[in-house]
Design a protein around this motif. Structure first.
Motif, PDB file in Angstrom:
ATOM      1  N   SER A  57       0.828  -1.196   0.000  1.00  0.00           N
ATOM      2  CA  SER A  57       0.000   0.000   0.000  1.00  0.00           C
ATOM      3  C   SER A  57       0.868   1.253   0.000  1.00  0.00           C
ATOM      4  CB  SER A  57      -0.910  -0.002   1.237  1.00  0.00           C
ATOM      5  OG  SER A  57      -0.119   0.131   2.408  1.00  0.00           O
ATOM      6  N   GLU A  60      -1.699   7.722   2.443  1.00  0.00           N
ATOM      7  CA  GLU A  60      -2.634   8.629   1.752  1.00  0.00           C
ATOM      8  C   GLU A  60      -3.251   7.999   0.497  1.00  0.00           C
ATOM      9  OE1 GLU A  60      -3.319  11.439   3.373  1.00  0.00           O
ATOM     10  OE2 GLU A  60      -1.754  10.940   4.809  1.00  0.00           O
ATOM     11  N   CYS A  61      -3.421   6.698   0.511  1.00  0.00           N
ATOM     12  CA  CYS A  61      -4.009   5.983  -0.636  1.00  0.00           C
ATOM     13  C   CYS A  61      -5.433   5.575  -0.270  1.00  0.00           C
ATOM     14  CB  CYS A  61      -3.160   4.758  -0.970  1.00  0.00           C
ATOM     15  SG  CYS A  61      -3.904   3.631  -2.163  1.00  0.00           S
ATOM     16  N   GLY A  62      -6.403   6.264  -0.858  1.00  0.00           N
ATOM     17  CA  GLY A  62      -7.801   5.965  -0.580  1.00  0.00           C
ATOM     18  C   GLY A  62      -8.204   4.560  -0.985  1.00  0.00           C
ATOM     19  N   GLN A  65      -6.986   2.094   1.629  1.00  0.00           N
ATOM     20  CA  GLN A  65      -7.858   2.115   2.800  1.00  0.00           C
ATOM     21  C   GLN A  65      -9.155   1.365   2.517  1.00  0.00           C
ATOM     22  OE1 GLN A  65      -6.652   3.188   5.651  1.00  0.00           O
ATOM     23  NE2 GLN A  65      -8.503   2.534   6.689  1.00  0.00           N
ATOM     24  N   GLN A  66      -9.700   1.543   1.313  1.00  0.00           N
ATOM     25  CA  GLN A  66     -10.911   0.815   0.937  1.00  0.00           C
ATOM     26  C   GLN A  66     -10.661  -0.689   0.895  1.00  0.00           C
ATOM     27  OE1 GLN A  66     -13.096   2.225  -2.491  1.00  0.00           O
ATOM     28  NE2 GLN A  66     -12.451   4.324  -2.077  1.00  0.00           N
TER      29      GLN A  66
END
Length: 166
Positions: A57, A60-62, A65-66
């Motif tokens: 990952s 700050e990676c949306g 996180q999803q």
């Protein structure tokens, strides 16, 4: 009558959406541990005879996180893979310290490049020696049900491959 049926469907959808949101809420018991030492993680996986699943990952990676909230946390909370797979997260950011498979100091970006990972999130299904045991899952696309199916298939394959090598 048709209006009543539509209203019931709407209420059912709202209720299921609410339950789904509650299910996805952050559960501290289901957090994905961050790897800082691949050699130690590999030793633990080897001792248990189980595969290592790494979420590669970025901060700050949306989408990352999803992936955690919608797919991995529910899988962890489900308990079906407890003791059968070692889950870890590796951040591919340049300043993320990470000891490599031999215990040498390194960084997450070097690890990611070594595996040819250029997109986050990527799930790697690895044998304790670091070789891939199942097809990786790249990105977060498709319906969650499909991702669960792909994840289950890859986990079962990695478990089977690793078990054969004991």
């Amino acid at each position: 009558m048709t209006r009543s049926i539509h209203l019931l469907w709407l209420l059912a959808a709202f209720w299921l959406g609410h339950l789904h949101a509650v299910e996805m809420a952050g559960d501290p018991a289901a957090e994905l541990p961050q790897s800082r030492d691949l050699a130690a993680d590999a030793a633990a996986a080897r001792a248990a005879g189980i595969p290592l699943v790494l979420l590669v990952s970025q901060r700050e990676c949306g989408f990352c996180q999803q992936m955690k909230e919608r797919i991995l946390y529910p899988t962890l909370r489900g308990g079906a893979y407890l003791g059968r797979v070692l889950f870890r997260e590796v951040r591919m950011d340049a300043d993320e310290p990470l000891r490599d498979w031999q215990g040498r100091p390194g960084a997450g970006d070097v690890f990611a490049r070594g595996y040819g990972v250029t997109i986050a999130p990527t799930l790697l299904f690895l044998r304790p020696d670091g070789s891939e045991a199942a097809k990786r899952i790249i990105g977060l696309s498709g319906a969650p049900d499909l991702l669960f199916a792909y994840l289950d298939a890859a986990l079962e394959q990695a478990i089977a491959v690793t078990a054969k090598e004991r």
